[in-house]
Scaffold this active site. Sequence first.
Site, PDB file in Angstrom:
ATOM      1  N   GLY A  44       6.786  -3.575   5.203  1.00 23.44           N
ATOM      2  CA  GLY A  44       6.960  -3.199   6.594  1.00 23.44           C
ATOM      3  C   GLY A  44       7.323  -1.748   6.808  1.00 23.44           C
ATOM      4  O   GLY A  44       6.627  -0.853   6.334  1.00 23.44           O
ATOM      5  N   ALA A  59      10.459   1.431   7.153  1.00 24.80           N
ATOM      6  CA  ALA A  59      11.790   1.948   6.833  1.00 24.80           C
ATOM      7  C   ALA A  59      12.145   3.000   7.869  1.00 24.80           C
ATOM      8  O   ALA A  59      11.439   4.004   8.006  1.00 24.80           O
ATOM      9  CB  ALA A  59      11.799   2.556   5.431  1.00 24.80           C
ATOM     10  N   GLY A 100       0.821  -1.187   0.000  1.00 23.32           N
ATOM     11  CA  GLY A 100       0.000   0.000   0.000  1.00 23.32           C
ATOM     12  C   GLY A 100       0.863   1.247   0.000  1.00 23.32           C
ATOM     13  O   GLY A 100       2.088   1.195   0.106  1.00 23.32           O
ATOM     14  N   GLY A 101       0.211   2.390  -0.133  1.00 20.32           N
ATOM     15  CA  GLY A 101       0.930   3.656  -0.056  1.00 20.32           C
ATOM     16  C   GLY A 101       1.433   4.142  -1.401  1.00 20.32           C
ATOM     17  O   GLY A 101       1.051   3.630  -2.458  1.00 20.32           O
ATOM     18  N   CYS A 115       5.719   9.454  -0.050  1.00 19.03           N
ATOM     19  CA  CYS A 115       4.403   9.070   0.461  1.00 19.03           C
ATOM     20  C   CYS A 115       3.308  10.026  -0.002  1.00 19.03           C
ATOM     21  O   CYS A 115       2.258  10.151   0.636  1.00 19.03           O
ATOM     22  CB  CYS A 115       4.420   8.968   1.986  1.00 19.03           C
ATOM     23  SG  CYS A 115       5.658   7.809   2.604  1.00 19.03           S
ATOM     24  N   SER A 126       8.880   5.433   7.821  1.00 16.07           N
ATOM     25  CA  SER A 126       7.673   5.265   7.018  1.00 16.07           C
ATOM     26  C   SER A 126       7.209   3.818   7.087  1.00 16.07           C
ATOM     27  O   SER A 126       8.008   2.907   7.331  1.00 16.07           O
ATOM     28  CB  SER A 126       7.924   5.677   5.567  1.00 16.07           C
ATOM     29  OG  SER A 126       8.965   4.903   5.000  1.00 16.07           O
TER      30      SER A 126
END
Length: 223
Positions: free
Chosen positions: A149, A151, A70-71, A167, A136
Amino acid sequence: MKQPVIRALGLQEYEPVWRAMQDFTDSRDASTADEIWFTEHHSVFTLGLNTAPEHLLAPGDIPVIQVDRGGQVTYHGPGQLMIYPLIDLRRAGLGVRELVTALEQSVVDLAADYGINAASRSDAPGVYINGIKLASVGLRIRRGASFHGMALNVDVDLEPFSRINPCGFKDPEITDFARLGADNKLAVVRDKLLPHLLRHLRMDQALSSLSLAGVPTSLQRPA
C-alpha cells in the site's frame, strides 16, 4: 456489499504483517469483506521486485527484506503511517491505477486540510510537496486483490533515507507532516485521512457505522 473492516495494528515488525497480508489475500473468497490496515513498523528497508542492487547504499544496522511488491527500495520506521488496502478490486470495480490514485489523492486532500499544497506525479507514484516526497506507494495484486500500500511520513527519522536511493531516485528530498507544521501524531493523522481514503475508494457509505477493529488473529502474540 459488506462494510470494510478498518484495523489499527499499532507498532509492528514488518515481516509478520507482510506475511499476514499474503495469507489474507490467499485465503479470501468472494464473501470476504475488504480490510484496510493502519500500522507503523520498526525500522526496515524493503526491496521491491524492481530494486537494483546499487540503490541499497549503506543499510548498516537496519534489516533488509526482499518483498513481493512493485517498485524499488524504501524505508519504513516509527512515525511513518502505513496504509494497507486489502481490497477485492474486481468486486469493487477498481483498476490498479484507480487504487493508486485513490491512495495518493487521499493524502493530497488531507494535506489541503492543513493548508499544504501537495500533488501526485505522473512519472513517480507518491505524493510530493514542491518535488519533495511526503508519501510513497507500492502495491501487489494477486487473485484480483490488493495488498501492500502506502507509506505516509508523519513524524519520522529521515536519516535512514540517506542510506538508500528511495524508490530508485538518487538524493531525493524527503519530508514529513511534522516538518510541514501539520499533526505529528499517527492516530490523529490516521483518523483524518480515513474519510478521504474511503471516499476515493468509493467506500464512504461505511463512515456512518465505522469503528476500528483490533489486530487480526494471525498477528496476535501469545499472552
